[in-house]
Structure formats: C-alpha cells, structure tokens
Write a protein that holds these residues in place. Structure first.
Motif, PDB file in Angstrom:
ATOM      1  N   THR A 194       0.832  -1.198   0.000  1.00 14.04           N
ATOM      2  CA  THR A 194       0.000   0.000   0.000  1.00 14.04           C
ATOM      3  C   THR A 194       0.870   1.253   0.000  1.00 14.04           C
ATOM      4  O   THR A 194       0.592   2.207  -0.717  1.00 14.04           O
ATOM      5  N   PHE A 252       3.898   1.587  -1.187  1.00 19.03           N
ATOM      6  CA  PHE A 252       4.459   1.743  -2.522  1.00 19.03           C
ATOM      7  C   PHE A 252       3.424   2.308  -3.479  1.00 19.03           C
ATOM      8  O   PHE A 252       3.713   3.166  -4.300  1.00 19.03           O
ATOM      9  N   LEU A 253       2.234   1.749  -3.360  1.00 20.41           N
ATOM     10  CA  LEU A 253       1.169   2.117  -4.285  1.00 20.41           C
ATOM     11  C   LEU A 253       0.831   3.587  -4.169  1.00 20.41           C
ATOM     12  O   LEU A 253       0.614   4.281  -5.153  1.00 20.41           O
ATOM     13  N   ALA A 274       5.500   1.564  -9.850  1.00 16.69           N
ATOM     14  CA  ALA A 274       4.100   1.850 -10.168  1.00 16.69           C
ATOM     15  C   ALA A 274       3.329   0.576 -10.480  1.00 16.69           C
ATOM     16  O   ALA A 274       2.150   0.457 -10.157  1.00 16.69           O
ATOM     17  N   ILE A 331      -0.004  -3.308  -8.415  1.00 16.21           N
ATOM     18  CA  ILE A 331      -1.132  -3.787  -9.213  1.00 16.21           C
ATOM     19  C   ILE A 331      -1.019  -5.294  -9.393  1.00 16.21           C
ATOM     20  O   ILE A 331      -1.968  -6.047  -9.152  1.00 16.21           O
ATOM     21  N   ALA A 357      -1.475  -7.233  -6.003  1.00 19.74           N
ATOM     22  CA  ALA A 357      -2.849  -7.391  -5.532  1.00 19.74           C
ATOM     23  C   ALA A 357      -3.557  -8.524  -6.276  1.00 19.74           C
ATOM     24  O   ALA A 357      -4.226  -9.362  -5.672  1.00 19.74           O
ATOM     25  N   MET A 375      -2.085 -11.979  -5.237  1.00 23.97           N
ATOM     26  CA  MET A 375      -2.449 -12.368  -3.879  1.00 23.97           C
ATOM     27  C   MET A 375      -3.894 -12.839  -3.827  1.00 23.97           C
ATOM     28  O   MET A 375      -4.197 -13.901  -3.276  1.00 23.97           O
ATOM     29  N   GLN A 376      -4.771 -12.069  -4.440  1.00 21.03           N
ATOM     30  CA  GLN A 376      -6.176 -12.446  -4.380  1.00 21.03           C
ATOM     31  C   GLN A 376      -6.404 -13.772  -5.111  1.00 21.03           C
ATOM     32  O   GLN A 376      -7.161 -14.616  -4.650  1.00 21.03           O
ATOM     33  N   TYR A 391      -7.162 -13.871 -12.432  1.00 20.00           N
ATOM     34  CA  TYR A 391      -6.933 -12.679 -11.621  1.00 20.00           C
ATOM     35  C   TYR A 391      -5.759 -11.879 -12.137  1.00 20.00           C
ATOM     36  O   TYR A 391      -5.711 -10.660 -12.052  1.00 20.00           O
ATOM     37  N   PRO A 437      -6.064  -9.534 -15.913  1.00 16.92           N
ATOM     38  CA  PRO A 437      -6.478  -8.128 -15.904  1.00 16.92           C
ATOM     39  C   PRO A 437      -5.416  -7.265 -15.236  1.00 16.92           C
ATOM     40  O   PRO A 437      -5.149  -6.146 -15.673  1.00 16.92           O
ATOM     41  N   ILE A 467      -2.686  -6.605 -17.726  1.00 19.56           N
ATOM     42  CA  ILE A 467      -3.062  -5.646 -18.757  1.00 19.56           C
ATOM     43  C   ILE A 467      -3.050  -4.234 -18.179  1.00 19.56           C
ATOM     44  O   ILE A 467      -2.557  -3.290 -18.793  1.00 19.56           O
ATOM     45  N   THR A 468      -3.576  -4.108 -16.961  1.00 21.89           N
ATOM     46  CA  THR A 468      -3.515  -2.808 -16.311  1.00 21.89           C
ATOM     47  C   THR A 468      -2.063  -2.379 -16.128  1.00 21.89           C
ATOM     48  O   THR A 468      -1.709  -1.226 -16.364  1.00 21.89           O
ATOM     49  N   THR A 475      -0.204   0.918 -17.515  1.00 15.42           N
ATOM     50  CA  THR A 475       0.430   1.804 -16.548  1.00 15.42           C
ATOM     51  C   THR A 475       1.908   1.990 -16.884  1.00 15.42           C
ATOM     52  O   THR A 475       2.443   3.096 -16.783  1.00 15.42           O
ATOM     53  N   LEU A 478      -6.198   4.115 -20.113  1.00 19.96           N
ATOM     54  CA  LEU A 478      -5.202   3.632 -19.164  1.00 19.96           C
ATOM     55  C   LEU A 478      -3.816   4.103 -19.554  1.00 19.96           C
ATOM     56  O   LEU A 478      -3.020   4.513 -18.713  1.00 19.96           O
ATOM     57  N   ALA A 516     -11.246  -3.213 -15.302  1.00 19.38           N
ATOM     58  CA  ALA A 516     -10.666  -4.523 -15.590  1.00 19.38           C
ATOM     59  C   ALA A 516     -11.119  -5.554 -14.564  1.00 19.38           C
ATOM     60  O   ALA A 516     -11.502  -6.678 -14.911  1.00 19.38           O
ATOM     61  N   TYR A 518     -12.843 -10.153  -7.105  1.00 20.59           N
ATOM     62  CA  TYR A 518     -12.089  -9.491  -8.158  1.00 20.59           C
ATOM     63  C   TYR A 518     -12.031  -7.995  -7.929  1.00 20.59           C
ATOM     64  O   TYR A 518     -11.057  -7.330  -8.245  1.00 20.59           O
ATOM     65  N   THR A 573      -6.318  -1.105  -5.055  1.00 19.60           N
ATOM     66  CA  THR A 573      -5.353  -0.491  -5.964  1.00 19.60           C
ATOM     67  C   THR A 573      -5.836   0.894  -6.386  1.00 19.60           C
ATOM     68  O   THR A 573      -5.057   1.856  -6.421  1.00 19.60           O
ATOM     69  N   LYS A 632      -2.226   8.943  -4.913  1.00 25.25           N
ATOM     70  CA  LYS A 632      -0.985   9.308  -5.601  1.00 25.25           C
ATOM     71  C   LYS A 632      -1.270  10.294  -6.733  1.00 25.25           C
ATOM     72  O   LYS A 632      -0.582  11.297  -6.890  1.00 25.25           O
TER      73      LYS A 632
END
Ligand SMILES: Nc1ncnc2c1ncn2[C@@H]1O[C@H](COP(=O)(O)OP(=O)(O)OP(=O)(O)O)[C@@H](O)[C@H]1O
Ligand SMILES: Nc1ncnc2c1ncn2[C@@H]1O[C@H](COP(=O)(O)OP(=O)(O)OP(=O)(O)O)[C@@H](O)[C@H]1O
Ligand SMILES: [Mg+2]
Ligand SMILES: [Mg+2]
Lengths: 265, 318, 265, 265, 265
Positions: C108, C110-111, C140, C144, C147, C150-151, C186, C189, C192-193, C197, D111, D147, D186, D193, D200
C-alpha cells in the motif's frame, strides 16, 4: 508383500466446537476392503479425509503405514482447466512419468471405464455427471495406490456401468493387493465388495457395529448378495442407524457416545 | 473607445522576475484608474499557459519573449507590449575561477529543459566561441530548474545553467543551514548576458521576457498604453524597493522565497523597453532561436502585428 | 483431433471478429476527437489527421523509432521486473497469512507514494540514465500485479488444494498445474492494467527525469507549444500499447483461458 | 446463534492480530528509512523522526488538515466516480461480448494515455479548481476498476447463472445475490489499488495544475528544497491512505468474504 | 386445475457438431411423474436443461405450458456465499416474500428433509455431500413449482433418508398436483415414484422405450416394487440400454437413430 495395517484408535474430531467424530477405532490390513456405511452427515467423509491426511484430527491416534494413496472425493473435483485425459493422468504426471506413457495408460484405463477417446478431449464442464465421476475414479485408480480411499464412487452411475466397474475394482484390488476404504449408501454394494462393513451413527459420528463378510469374493453371486443384504437390513443396529423404523433414535438400544475430556490414551 | 476604468483585469505570469511588477500592481492597487478589480494568476507549465490563452480568462500575460512569439505564430491573438527582463541566465558553479564558457570544457553541466530557450542560447554562445557543446561538455538535461538545483546541491554536478530566480534560490539555500554542510559555497559564475554582448558584438543584454496583451483587450489602445505606463512605474519601484517587492511576490507565489526575489532583483539588468523599441534586438534573438529550434518561436519571425504600438490602433490579426 | 481443429478455428475466427470490433470502436473515438479538434482549434487539440501527418514527419525524420525503442525498453524492463516480483510476492502473500499481513501495508505504501518522494533518491542511486524510469515503472506496476496475484492465490478452492495434496503434486507442478491456471483469471487483468500503466508511467518519468525517450521528446514539444507534435508522440505510445495488448497479451490470455465455458452453456 | 457469535469473535480477533502485524511491518520500514536517512544526511533523506517533527509543526500551524482535506475530497470524488462508472461499465462488458469488444480498446487508451495529452482540455473544461484533479483521478482509476469488474463478471460460473435463471431471480437480486458476491473477490483488490492510485494521482495532479491541496504544498516545499517538509506531506498522505484501507475497506472486505473457507479445511 | 401438457416433438440437440439428442418425443400431463432412465452420458441432463429453458435445442418443437418451474441439478449448485437457509429460501426471495416468512417456511421444510437448525446456519462448504443435495432439493420444493425437474435427487442419500424423502415427494406431488420429470439411475426408485418410465440409449441420445406404470401409487408396496423392477430388468430393451449382457450393443435389436437433414417439420 509385507502386511501393513492401517489403525485408527479412539479418534475424535471437532469442526470448531462441534464434535463430528467420537471415539472412532478401526483397522484395515493390506489387501482388505472396508466399507463405511451410515446416514448422511454422520462423519464418513470427514473420517476419510483424516485418513487421507487432509484434516488433522483433534484427538486420538492414527497409524497410516501405506505410502502411496489415492482418494476419490464425494464430488469429482476435476481441475476445470485440464481435459479429462490430463485430469486422469494427473497422478502419473506428479510421478514424473513421460507424457506419452501416462496418456497411453490413461486412455487404456478410461476405455475400461467406458470413456471414449472423444470424451477424453473434453473439459470437465463438457462431461456428463457420470462421466465426471468416472474420470475422478480413473484418476485414483491410475496411480495404482497401496491405499485407495473412495467416497461414494458409484453413486452417479447406472446399473450397467456399476456392475462393470464392480468387476474392474475387484480385479484391480486383487492384482495390486490394494487396500480399500470405501464409503457407500448402497448396502448391496458394500456386501458385494467389502471384507468388512462398518456401520456408523450420527451426532456425534461414531461406530455402531462392524459386520465382517466372511464369504470369499469368488463365491459371491447375486443371490448371496441379495440374501445377505436383506439379512443385514434386518439387524437392529442397522435399522437403528438408518432410522428405518420411524423418526427418532431409541437411545437405549444404541451404543452411547463416549464422554471425553483431556487427551485420550 | 470605451471609457476607463473597465470592470476587471486578469494578469497572468510565471514564477519569475517578469511577474514582480504585475504582483506589485495588484498588491498596491496600482491599476485603480484603469480597472475596478485586478487579479493575478500564476501559470507554471505550458499546459496552463495554453489553457489560459484560449479560455480568454487573462488580459495581460507575462511570458518569455520566445513563448509570446510562439503563441502569436500559432494563431493566438496577442501583442507584445514591452520587454522588461534583459538578463536572467547565469552559470552557477562550485568553482569561483571560471570566467567564460570556454573554461567549462570537459565539465559536466546541468541544464533544465532540453531544447528550451536557455539551452539554445547556451549552445549558441558556446559554438560562437568555437566549442562543440555535445563533445566538449557533458550536458545533463533535467526536467525542471528544481532538479538542476538538486543535482547541484547534492554534488552530483558542479555546474549548472540556471535562470533567475532559481539562481538566487540556489545560492540562498546553500548559505543557510543545513544545506551548507553539504554545499559550502556556490558561485554566480558566467553571466550569459555578458557573453552574448561580447560574442554578438551588441549590448550585454538579451530580450528575454515581457508582457503581452491578449484578445479583445489589445484593441483598447488607451487601456494598453495606460497599463504599459503603470507597469513601467511598478517595474522601477521593484528595482528600487527590492526587499519590499520580494515580500509581496513571495506572498503571492509561495514557490519563491522573499530573499531570493530580492537578490534576483539586485543582479538583474535594469533595462526596460517597449516592444517597438526592442524590435530589432528581439528579431536578432529570434533569429538565433529560429536557426536552432524553429518550433520554439513557432517556425517564423513574428510579423508587424506582434508588436504593440500606441500610435497605430490596429486590428488584431486572427 | 478434428474436434480440436474445429475448436481452434472457431476461436481464431472469433478473435479476428473481435479485432474488427476493436477497430470500429477506435474509429469512433477518432471521430469524436476530430469533432473536438474542429471545435477547439489546433493549438489546444489538433485533429487526428494533422496528428498523423505530424507522426509521419517524425517517422520520416527518423526521430520516432529510436525514441520509441528507448521508452519501450524502459517500460518493458520495469514491467517485467514488476510482473516477476509482484506475482512472486503476491503468491507468497496469498499462501501465507503471515506474509500477507507483513507485506500488504508495504505494498500500500508503494502504491500510494507519489514519485517525487523517491525521485530524488532514484536519481542519486541510478543517475539520469535508464534506471530511474525503469525503477519508476517497477514501483508503479508492482502493487497492481501484487494485488491480483495475492487475491488469486487466496481464492483457490480448498477442494482443489486437497486434490493436489492427495496426489502428491511436487511444488513446481502444483504451481504450474493448479495455481497458475486459476491465478490467470486474476492476474491477466492485472497484467493488462500494469502494461498500460507502464507505458504511461515511463513517459511521465522521462518527462521528469530524462533527456531521451518519448517523455523527453514530449517535454520538448510541450515546452514549444507544439501540440500536434505532443499528440503525435502520445498516439505513437498508444499504438505501441494497443499492439502489445492485442497482438501479445490477448492471444496468450485466450490460450490460457480456453477451458472456460462459453456464454450459452 | 452462539455459533455465529463465536465466529464473529474469532474473526474480530484475527483482524486485530493482523493489525499488529501490519504495524510491525511498518515499523520495520521506518527502521530501514532511519538507516538510509543517517547514511544520506538530512538534505537528501531526512529520517522518520525529523519528518514526524516537521509533520507536527505543519499540524500546529494549522496547515496540515485543511490541505489534506482538500486533497482527500478530490481523491474521494474521483475515486467514487471511477468506482461507480468502472464497476458499471466493467460489468456491462463482462455480460455482453459486444460491449466488451467495443469498450476494451477505449479503456486501454484511457489507461495508457499520459495525462499531458488531456490536461489542457481538462483545464479548459474545468478551470483550475477541483475538477481537474478529480477528473485526473477518475481517468487514472477507471481502467483499474473496469478490468476487475469485467473479469469478475466474465468468470462467474455458468452453473450459478443457470440457478439464477431457473429460479427466476429478478435483475436486481441477480446482481446483489449472485454477481456482486462473486465479483467481490475481483473487485476488492481492484478497489484497493484504485484507492492507492487515487491518492498518488491527486497529489501529482495538484502538483501540476492546482494552487491548493497537498500537491501544491509539495510543490512549494520542493521548490524551496525543503526535503523534510516534502516527506512530511508524503507521510501525511500515506497515513491517510493506510487509515482508509485498514479502517474502511478491509473490514468491508472481511465482512463480504466471510463465507470463504479458512486455510485448513 | 386445468390440464396442461408438456410436449416435446422430434427434438434434436447438438453441442457444437456432436449430436447428443436424436428425435426425442415425449409428453407429460399435469400431475404426472415421468422418470428418465438410461446409461451415463445418454443426454438425460441435457434434455432436462432444454425443458428448463437453459439450453436452446437445435431442432424440433418444445411446448412447455407450466409457468412456475424449479430444477434440482445433478450437482448441488448452491451459492457458496449464502448459508444453507438462504440458499433454500432463494426462490422465495425472488418472489419477494418477506424475510421472516421465507425463513420460517424454509426451516420447516428443511426439518422435514432432516436438516437441523444448526445445519442451516452453515455455508455450503461446511455441509456434508448428502446435506448439500438435500438443501438443493429443499430449494426446489420450497417454491411449490408447477413443474419440478429433478436430476438424480436421491443419489447421495442413504436408504433411511431415501425412504423418507420418497414419501415427502409423493405427498408434495399429491398436495400440489405438481408435474415431475426426474432422472434416476435406480430402477426401483423409478418404479416406486413414476407414472411412466422412459428408457434412453446413448450415442446419440434417443428414446428406446416407454414403460407406463399403471398401478395406483397407494397400492405400490415394497413387494410390488421389487417384482416390477425385476421384471423391467428382464426386458430386452432395458438390458440392451444398460448393456447388461456384456459389452457392445447388438445394433440389430435396437431402434436406430433417425438420420436428419434440414429442419424437422
Ligand atoms: N468444513 C466444515 N466445517 C464445519 N462443519 C463441517 C465441515 N465439513 C463437514 N462438517 C460437518 O460435519 C458433519 C459430517 O460431515 P461429513 O461430510 O463427514 O458427513 P458424511 O458422513 O460424509 O455425510 P454424507 O453421506 O452426506 O456425505 C456434518 O454435520 C457437516 O455439517
Ligand atoms: N457443455 C457441453 N459441451 C459439449 N458436450 C457436452 C456438454 N454437456 C454435455 N455434453 C455431452 O453430452 C452428452 C450427454 O450429457 P448429459 O449430461 O446430458 O448426460 P447424462 O445422460 O445426464 O449422463 P449422466 O447420467 O452421466 O449424468 C455427453 O456425451 C457429454 O459429454
Ligand atoms: Mg460424505
Ligand atoms: Mg446427468
């Protein structure tokens, strides 16, 4: 083959604070088949999971000397991202057997279970219920385990297939000397396949009675099976366990659960 | 001509010396007979600048002269009124002995903004004295003057090309605790204005920033003239009252420290000229930029209409 | 086999079809852009035609590709680092509650940390070369990916974990055959994000701290109020991004997720 | 009931316990920071103590809270807009293949587009007030949420969709009782995030385009080379972020996901 | 009650290019119970899904006049995020019945199916296999549908429970005049419960024979059921369908699949 023996002594299990297994003791020697029967929710699957090492029991003693084990769960639990073929071959892949060989062996066994080559290329969600459970059974049989744990293996199958698979299982057991613990709801199935039948009762799950089946497997014809099943159904403890004489258990006739505190010996 | 005073005037400027007089005008209510209400707006990056010019929200805009020409050539209706900043480029160095750009041969120099006006001037002057900047210097381009200052102060580089008021900010900072432990002394080194004068054989000054008038307001010659006169007075006031001016400016632009603004005022070239008066010097300056980075002045010399002249009341060219 | 062929064929066709859809939607976007461009004039928003012309000029002058390659290299390095570290750490945090508790607040941090907080440090550590933008991209994208991984790890069905246990899957196979296929839904996506980024961030980082790459070129066009040049660079970046996504990531995704049921099943 | 009580109790305890872990991990981070601070000296990296002192000063001068509130408001508005629009559009794209094909490239564009491409437009549309940072946050968070929501909707088991069909669930109930619980796993990582990103981005946007808020304050401390001031603002932002995550989002997540199996089942 | 009739005429179904249902025709009038039997993979579940409106058949005609239908699938398909109680009450919730009322009715029905109040507070993964299938059955019964579709409803249950639930189902059918189509692997179950038994054969799935059970339900005692089942098992078509006389179907004895091209009338 050395005589190994699986032993469960005074085993208790709780989920949270609810006791589901009470003072379970049993033993199975190599090559033997034990059938667990009992009403829904009496803890059969829980006991099987404990023996498989998937759950840690709360108390008591478990001796499980067999090295290779395989388990067929109550629901098929196939990996949705693998084809039926790859699902069956999973155990062999884990044993680092070459792709070609494990596929050949899987295809051969699947054929014996009535699965065609086309079926094997399908993903689990494209299979019928009975096919899924046959794939799960094949997955367990293919690794030729020393100890085979089966949770209602035939409940989703029709009579024709059942009869074929009974034979297949017996052949497998005799060829490999496999030790089997199977759960079933069908007394006739238990009588046909098992060397001993364990009757369980619920709340908390405990063992009511054990019925050894002395008759050699070769001599068990349909007639003997039917007769023995009917006899078994007449047994007061069986009628009690399945609550065949109406609702509510007459507690006086029934072995009582063990009160326990502290660690059992 | 509509009568003065008008309702409201918005003055916009960057965080640099050219805005000092604008801020003083607002703070001292020096435009009272021209407008009922005045306001100062800070612009700090090209995006804000573009948005300001197009939204019609600003009447007078302080900007570097090349930016003004650039906007004009790209079709923004504006006119340059005056040029008030004539010398803001300095080399800052850890070494007090360097007198000309040639002394920096082989050194690493931090320069903010590649291909922007300071870079072009620097390159031009270097080449004029026979230096190939790409070979003879190690140029370290950073994105903002702040980054160049950081590099300087943290001793990553020993020399930087900076514009006022960043020069004064850096010097102020290094003299005050705790920065001085790391950077005991920085020096105002080469004055690029002097180099310009020497190498181009003209006055030692560069027409760097001034005030423009935007849009409709440019047609009101009476207003613009009055404003120009007020600005010239305010500009002189700032030179005469550097400390007071520094306080006023720092109150408006929090990025600047009052002492640094005052320092900058003391070191600047106190020339002042209207646009028409500065035209020839401006065009010489634009020629230099055009030769190296045509896009930085919009690709051509701005025409006649760019220079405001009180005598002729021209229509603004669209 | 024939079945398999048909299946791939129809998958490829549907992919190409979706490509047309994507292009149609991009053209719609361009139309909107053209309209807005007409309204605002070319200092604020040059239209697509003017921008493309400018892009052509950049290409002809040989400026486009070198700068694009520099930025692409930085984005790619940062992204790959983030994918590797993020997936690894995320899976670790998904496996172990302790790891998750310890790592989450850091992620968090870092994010949410604005780049200026460490840009100075990065410039000190890495100087003004590649490393600063690479590090910026890494920081950056890491959270992403983390998360998502982990999920994904956390939500794997316990039933399938039990299968992996019972059949003694070795750790690597557990990863490749059980966790990763589940994770994919999981992680894709998230990837891709992260890809998007990474491009955006590399441009912003170069804008702030570099003297080459697309970001630096953008800084120049921006300072010179050359809006169509700015947009040309942005378009170049977006084209590269779309190409990576649709020519690389999307086919991988479709391949990995081919087991999923189609709509009407 | 008693069962339920015990369950919540143990959930709360485990939550508090995880809180301690998080704090421990943050303290570790501070220790590393302190060390680095000692090494680099306070111009480059002031240590945590000095930073906290500076933070205290900011608070005492009454500067901290107003600016923080301004930024928080902007981040929150942008985030809420992005959550609403992103979840809605993502679900739409998950439901309908056509919507997905049409919307995905646009989302990729959003994005990957560096803010400078549209910052001018935003400033023209929205002026220099709240709207520009809000819009920036919205644009930055939208694709992340999108996403997650799309993938969540896409991956809902067809079997459960069939249940919803057969029992005639009305659209709203289908959403709340079937899709959202599944989506949660999801959407929550995506939300977390997005939360971090919003803080930020709001800071960066204010740095570029605003005269108040934390970002503007940061710009001042940065211009004045006041490193400990810069870090104090960053710490304030991070504290706000951690508080939002652990006091708001995490409890919601635990509540929504309480049906998930625990580790050892 | 008006006489409605469900009618299937010359129905074909293909998954992709594989034909799984071939020329199926059947009809069931309101209040009647139809049992579908046949070997695993012969398309029984597919047919049921088509009748439930979950699949669109490729060709042929289906007339389904019943308005309220409920379906119990072959696997329980419980919503994992709802407790057993909420799962049972799902259909009532869809009908906007108040929380209190639907819970009361669910608890009452669940009690009749042998589920205790404690069980009802559990999430699906905490229930035993038999409990899960009883929850699924209760979910279907609770909405008192006009048409009840059951896919092997009792296969996971023990003899005692089965006998009880047979009675429950009969009572329900007689009280509500429910029309039932049920799939089962147990001929005795079919004989006991159905008014007509439809025997299916695989590859492609088609109807081999229909056996009406004329005996009134009141007169069906264990003896009659056993006798009738044994008689049924002697029928050549039944032996053929279940392949009871060895592997491989003797194609000459068996009704052949219909070749079809173009749309059936
Ligand atoms: N993960 C769990 N958490 C809590 N309780 C559980 C869990 N798994 C099973 N139980 C409870 O333990 C009891 C025994 O379950 P188990 O699955 O062993 O029964 P079973 O004998 O296999 O029944 P069936 O024949 O229906 O499959 C049941 O009351 C069940 O609700
Ligand atoms: N989604 C699907 N895609 C492709 N083929 C399918 C799909 N679903 C089922 N099938 C195939 O259709 C055939 C019939 O399946 P179905 O589930 O109807 O059989 P069933 O009669 O219910 O068998 P069981 O008694 O084993 O449940 C099988 O061969 C199966 O592989
Ligand atoms: Mg069980
Ligand atoms: Mg079926």
């Amino acid at each position: 083959m050395s005589m190994k023996q699986l032993k469960v002594d005074n085993l208790f299990h709780k989920y949270g604070i609810v006791e589901v297994l009470n003072n379970i003791s049993l033993s199975v020697s190599s090559g033997q088949t034990l059938a667990l029967v009992g009403p829904s929710g009496c803890g059969k699957s829980t006991l099987l999971h404990i023996i498989a090492g998937l759950l840690t029991h709360s108390e008591g003693h478990l001796e499980q000397p067999f090295e290779q084990l395989a388990c067929m769960f109550q629901s098929p639990r196939l990996l949705p991202w693998k084809t039926a073929l790859d699902n069956i071959a999973l155990g062999l892949k884990a044993r680092k057997i070459s792709r070609l060989e494990r596929q050949q062996r899987a295809i051969e066994l699947a054929g014996q279970l009535g699965l065609t080559r086309d079926d094997l290329d399908k993903y689990p969600h494209e299979l019928s219920g009975g096919m899924q459970s046959r794939v799960a059974l094949a997955r367990a049989l293919l690794v030729s385990p020393e100890l085979l744990l089966l949770d209602e293996p035939f409940s989703a199958l029709d009579i024709g297939l059942k009869l074929e698979l009974y034979q297949l299982l017996r052949r497998h057991v005799e060829e490999h000397g496999t030790t089997v613990i199977m759960i079933t709801h069908d007394l006739m199935e238990a009588v046909r396949l098992a060397d001993s039948i364990l009757m369980m009762a619920p709340e908390p799950g405990r063992i009511l009675a054990e019925f050894p089946m002395a008759q050699p497997h070769a001599l068990r014809d349909d007639n003997w099976i039917y007769r023995t099943s009917v006899e078994l159904m007449q047994q007061p403890l069986v009628r009690l366990g399945f609550q065949l004489d109406g609702v509510g258990i007459n507690h006086e006739d029934m072995p009582q659960p063990v009160a326990h505190g502290g660690c059992a010996p | 001509q509509s009568g003065l005073p008008v309702k409201k005037l918005t003055l916009a400027g960057p965080a640099a010396g050219v805005s000092n007089a604008l801020i003083h005008l607002v703070a001292s209510n020096g435009l009272a007979d021209i407008a009922e209400e005045t306001e100062f707006v800070l612009w700090s990056n090209p995006d804000q600048l573009r948005a300001l010019t197009l939204s019609g929200k600003a009447d007078f805009l302080a900007a570097p002269t090349n930016v003004a020409a650039n906007l004009y050539n790209r079709g923004v209706p504006l006119k340059l009124i005056n040029v008030s900043q004539w010398g803001v480029l300095w080399m800052i160095s850890r070494d007090a002995d360097k007198k000309t750009l040639a002394d920096f041969k082989g050194e690493e120099i931090a320069i903010p903004f590649r291909a922007d006006m300071p870079d072009i001037v620097f390159t031009h002057l270097a080449e004029k004295q026979g230096i190939d900047p790409r070979r003879d210097f190690k140029l370290n381009y950073s994105a903002t003057p702040m980054d160049a200052m950081q590099l300087l102060i943290t001793r990553r580089v020993n020399h930087a090309l900076l514009a006022e008021p960043a020069v004064s900010m850096a010097l102020r900072k290094t003299k005050s605790f705790p920065v001085s432990i790391i950077a005991p002394e920085l020096h105002r080194s080469v004055d690029l204005q002097q180099e310009w004068g020497r190498l181009m054989s003209t006055e030692a000054r560069i027409p760097q920033a001034g005030i423009t008038v935007l849009g409709e307001t440019a047609n009101n010659a009476q207003l613009v003239s009055a404003f120009e006169a007020a600005y010239a007075r305010a500009n002189q006031w700032c030179i005469d009252n550097a400390e007071a001016c520094g306080k006023e400016v720092a109150a408006q632009i929090k990025l600047l420290m009052p002492e640094a603004v005052a320092d900058a005022l003391q070191h600047q070239n106190n020339h002042y000229a209207t646009a028409s008066a500065a035209r020839s010097e401006l065009e010489a300056f634009y020629q230099v930029l055009l030769k190296r980075q045509p896009a930085s002045v919009g690709g051509k010399l701005p025409d006649e209409g760019f220079y405001f002249s009180a005598s002729k009341t021209q229509q603004v060219t669209e | 086999m024939f079945n398999y062929f048909l299946r791939s064929l129809s998958a490829t066709l549907s992919y190409l079809w979706s490509g047309w859809g994507a292009i149609a939607s991009l053209l719609l976007f361009c139309a909107a852009w053209e309209l807005a461009g007409l309204y605002y004039g070319s200092l604020i928003l040059p239209g697509p035609v003017e921008t493309l012309k400018q892009l052509g000029t950049l290409f002809d002058q040989g400026e486009l590709l070198p700068e694009l390659l520099i930025s692409a290299r930085r984005a790619l390095y940062g992204l790959l680092l983030a994918l590797a570290a993020g997936t690894f750490l995320g899976m670790l945090a998904g496996f172990s509650v302790t790891a998750s508790i310890l790592s989450r607040p850091l992620v968090t941090l870092f994010l949410g940390m604005p780049p200026i907080a460490w840009l100075v440090l990065a410039m000190l550590w890495f100087g003004l070369g590649d490393a600063t933008p690479v590090f910026t991209v890494f920081i950056a994208c890491l959270p992403i990916v983390f998360a998502g991984a982990m999920q994904g790890t956390r939500t794997l069905d316990n039933q399938l974990k039990a299968v992996a246990d019972v059949y003694g899957l070795p750790p690597l196979m557990r990863l490749t055959d059980v966790y990763l296929p589940h994770l994919a839904s999981y992680v894709f996506p998230a990837w891709i994000t992260a890809l998007g980024t990474s491009w955006k961030v590399v441009v912003m980082a170069e804008l702030l701290s570099s003297s080459d790459g697309v970001g630096a070129a953008l800084a120049v066009t921006r300072a010179q109020l050359d809006t169509s040049g700015t947009l040309a660079w942005v378009v170049a970046v977006l084209a590269a991004l779309l190409a990576t996504e649709y020519l690389l990531l999307e086919p991988i995704k479709r391949h990995v997720e081919r087991w999923r049921q189609e709509e009407n099943a």
